[in-house]
Motif scaffolding. Structure first.
Motif, PDB file in Angstrom:
ATOM      1  N   ALA A  14       0.857  -1.179   0.000  1.00 41.26           N
ATOM      2  CA  ALA A  14       0.000   0.000   0.000  1.00 41.26           C
ATOM      3  C   ALA A  14       0.898   1.235   0.000  1.00 41.26           C
ATOM      4  CB  ALA A  14      -0.911  -0.010   1.214  1.00 41.26           C
ATOM      5  N   HIS A  15       0.315   2.395  -0.270  1.00 41.63           N
ATOM      6  CA  HIS A  15       1.070   3.641  -0.350  1.00 41.63           C
ATOM      7  C   HIS A  15       0.765   4.487   0.884  1.00 41.63           C
ATOM      8  CE1 HIS A  15       2.205   2.773  -4.523  1.00 41.63           C
ATOM      9  NE2 HIS A  15       1.000   2.235  -4.599  1.00 41.63           N
ATOM     10  N   ASP A  16       1.806   4.829   1.611  1.00 44.22           N
ATOM     11  CA  ASP A  16       1.697   5.533   2.885  1.00 44.22           C
ATOM     12  C   ASP A  16       1.257   6.982   2.652  1.00 44.22           C
ATOM     13  OD1 ASP A  16       1.966   6.538   5.426  1.00 44.22           O
ATOM     14  OD2 ASP A  16       3.975   5.741   5.760  1.00 44.22           O
ATOM     15  N   GLU A  63     -11.135  15.507  -7.642  1.00 49.41           N
ATOM     16  CA  GLU A  63      -9.814  16.035  -7.963  1.00 49.41           C
ATOM     17  C   GLU A  63      -8.779  15.554  -6.952  1.00 49.41           C
ATOM     18  OE1 GLU A  63     -12.974  18.275  -9.775  1.00 49.41           O
ATOM     19  OE2 GLU A  63     -12.577  17.869  -7.641  1.00 49.41           O
ATOM     20  N   ARG A  64      -9.165  15.508  -5.682  1.00 40.82           N
ATOM     21  CA  ARG A  64      -8.249  15.038  -4.640  1.00 40.82           C
ATOM     22  C   ARG A  64      -7.942  13.556  -4.825  1.00 40.82           C
ATOM     23  NH1 ARG A  64      -4.069  15.826  -1.294  1.00 40.82           N
ATOM     24  NH2 ARG A  64      -4.447  15.250   0.876  1.00 40.82           N
ATOM     25  N   ARG A  65      -8.956  12.769  -5.162  1.00 44.92           N
ATOM     26  CA  ARG A  65      -8.712  11.354  -5.410  1.00 44.92           C
ATOM     27  C   ARG A  65      -7.745  11.165  -6.575  1.00 44.92           C
ATOM     28  NH1 ARG A  65     -14.398  10.849  -5.037  1.00 44.92           N
ATOM     29  NH2 ARG A  65     -14.504  10.281  -7.250  1.00 44.92           N
ATOM     30  N   ALA A  66      -7.937  11.920  -7.638  1.00 44.46           N
ATOM     31  CA  ALA A  66      -7.060  11.806  -8.803  1.00 44.46           C
ATOM     32  C   ALA A  66      -5.630  12.185  -8.439  1.00 44.46           C
ATOM     33  CB  ALA A  66      -7.577  12.692  -9.930  1.00 44.46           C
ATOM     34  N   GLU A  67      -5.471  13.216  -7.623  1.00 45.08           N
ATOM     35  CA  GLU A  67      -4.138  13.632  -7.199  1.00 45.08           C
ATOM     36  C   GLU A  67      -3.450  12.539  -6.391  1.00 45.08           C
ATOM     37  OE1 GLU A  67      -2.069  16.512  -3.882  1.00 45.08           O
ATOM     38  OE2 GLU A  67      -4.200  16.753  -4.323  1.00 45.08           O
ATOM     39  N   LEU A  68      -4.182  11.945  -5.449  1.00 45.08           N
ATOM     40  CA  LEU A  68      -3.600  10.889  -4.624  1.00 45.08           C
ATOM     41  C   LEU A  68      -3.203   9.682  -5.466  1.00 45.08           C
ATOM     42  CD1 LEU A  68      -6.012  11.036  -1.546  1.00 45.08           C
ATOM     43  CD2 LEU A  68      -3.658  11.872  -1.653  1.00 45.08           C
ATOM     44  N   ALA A  69      -4.066   9.306  -6.410  1.00 51.78           N
ATOM     45  CA  ALA A  69      -3.760   8.164  -7.272  1.00 51.78           C
ATOM     46  C   ALA A  69      -2.511   8.436  -8.098  1.00 51.78           C
ATOM     47  CB  ALA A  69      -4.949   7.856  -8.176  1.00 51.78           C
ATOM     48  N   ALA A  70      -2.383   9.658  -8.618  1.00 51.81           N
ATOM     49  CA  ALA A  70      -1.216   9.999  -9.436  1.00 51.81           C
ATOM     50  C   ALA A  70       0.062   9.969  -8.618  1.00 51.81           C
ATOM     51  CB  ALA A  70      -1.419  11.376 -10.071  1.00 51.81           C
ATOM     52  N   ARG A  71       0.002  10.487  -7.406  1.00 51.27           N
ATOM     53  CA  ARG A  71       1.207  10.509  -6.562  1.00 51.27           C
ATOM     54  C   ARG A  71       1.613   9.107  -6.154  1.00 51.27           C
ATOM     55  NH1 ARG A  71       0.720  15.789  -2.636  1.00 51.27           N
ATOM     56  NH2 ARG A  71       2.888  15.219  -2.217  1.00 51.27           N
ATOM     57  N   ALA A  72       0.628   8.246  -5.914  1.00 51.52           N
ATOM     58  CA  ALA A  72       0.955   6.859  -5.579  1.00 51.52           C
ATOM     59  C   ALA A  72       1.551   6.132  -6.775  1.00 51.52           C
ATOM     60  CB  ALA A  72      -0.294   6.137  -5.083  1.00 51.52           C
TER      61      ALA A  72
END
Length: 288
Positions: A25-27, A46-55
Motif C-alpha cells: 500500500a502507499h503511505d 480532484e483530490r482522489r485523482a491527485e492521490l492516485a497519481a502521486r501513488a
C-alpha cells in the motif's frame, strides 16, 4: 480507490491501495494524519485523482501488506448508526414483521475494530451472533436531505461490517437493542474503504459469511427492504450525519438466531466475511 490503515492498534498509518491484489500500500502519512472525518470531507474527485497519481508515480513510501496488521479503515467514527431487519428474509427468519419504516439503533463507536482482529464473546454471554453487512461511510454532512437522490452526494464509500450481536441482551433483558450491540469488538470493519465511484450499484452486491468454513449467510443487497439512498435520506431527517460516520445497512438471512439449533459463536470459532468488490474479513473468536 481503496483506503486502509496499517499498523498496531492505536498507531495505524493511513494508506492507499491502488489494486485490490497489490502486496503493498502507499503511505499517506505525509499528506493526512489519518483516514478520518476531516480527510473524507476533503475527498473530492480532484483530490482522489491527485492521490492516485502521486501513488502511481512512486512518490509515496510503500507499506508491505503481508504480515502487517490492518486496522479499521476509518479512524474514530463519530457515530455508528444501524438499520435493523432490512432484509425481508432476515425479518422472516426472526419472526419479525416487515417494517414499515427503517428500524434504527446505535452502536458505540468504540466497537469498531480491524477486519482480522479478535472478536471477544462478553462475560456472561450465551447468545453471541454474527451479521455480515454493507457499511456506508459518510463523506459530507447530511442534514434534512430533500430526497433519496441526494444521498449520493454525502457518501464517501463502502466497507464490510460485522454487526456482532448478543441476542439475549438485545432482546430478552429489557430496554433498547443497544446493550446487545455495543460490547467491545462488536463491529469489525474493513479491510478497506472503497470509494463510491468504484461501487456503481450498491444494490447488486453479494454478501457471504462463513463460520468455521461453513456458509451461514449468502445474500444480496438487492434484497434490502430500504435501499442505500433511502436509508441515508431517512436518517438525515432524524439526525445529522457527519463525515466519518458509519451506517450499517442490515443483514440477510442466516444468522445463528434464525438457524435450527442456534449455533451461537464459541471461543475458537473463525468468522469469514466477504462482499463483492469490498474485500474480506477473517475474525478469530475469543472470550473477554
Amino acid at each position: 480507490m481503496r483506503f486502509l490503515r496499517i499498523g498496531p492498534a492505536g498507531a495505524e498509518r493511513p494508506a492507499l491501495l491502488l489494486d485490490a491484489d497489490a502486496q503493498v500500500a502507499h503511505d499517506l502519512s505525509a499528506l493526512t494524519p489519518d483516514i478520518d472525518g476531516a480527510f473524507l470531507a476533503s475527498l473530492t474527485p480532484e483530490r482522489r485523482a491527485e492521490l492516485a497519481a502521486r501513488a502511481a508515480s512512486g512518490e509515496l513510501p510503500q507499506l508491505p501488506l503481508p504480515g502487517a496488521r490492518v486496522g479499521a479503515p476509518v479512524a474514530r467514527p463519530g457515530k455508528v448508526v444501524c438499520i435493523g431487519l432490512n432484509y425481508r428474509d432476515h425479518a422472516e427468519e426472526t419472526g419479525a414483521a416487515i417494517p414499515a419504516e427503517p428500524v434504527v439503533f446505535m452502536k458505540a463507536s468504540d466497537t469498531v475494530v480491524g477486519p482480522y482482529d479478535e472478536v471477544l464473546i462478553p462475560r456472561g454471554s450465551v447468545k453471541t451472533d454474527w451479521e455480515v453487512e454493507l457499511a456506508i461511510v459518510i463523506g459530507a454532512r447530511a442534514r434534512y436531505l430533500a430526497s433519496p437522490a441526494d444521498a449520493d452526494s454525502v457518501i464517501a464509500g463502502y466497507s464490510i461490517s460485522n454487526d456482532v450481536s448478543e441476542r439475549e441482551w438485545q432482546l430478552e433483558r429489557g430496554g433498547t437493542w443497544d446493550k446487545g450491540k455495543s460490547c467491545e469488538t462488536f463491529n469489525p470493519l474493513g479491510p478497506w474503504l472503497v470509494t463510491a465511484d468504484e461501487v456503481p450499484d450498491p444494490q447488486s452486491l453479494g454478501l457471504r459469511l462463513r463460520v468455521n468454513g461453513e456458509v451461514r449467510q449468502n445474500g444480496s443487497t438487492a434484497n434490502m427492504i430500504f435501499d442505500v439512498r433511502h436509508v441515508i435520506w431517512y436518517l438525515s431527517q432524524f439526525m445529522v450525519l457527519e463525515p466519518g460516520d458509519i451506517v450499517n445497512t442490515g443483514t440477510p438471512a442466516g444468522v445463528a438466531m434464525g438457524t435450527p439449533g442456534q449455533p451461537w459463536l464459541q471461543p475458537g470459532d473463525v468468522m469469514e466475511l466477504e462482499i463483492d468488490g469490498l474485500g474480506a474479513q477473517k475474525l478469530p473468536v475469543g472470550k473477554a
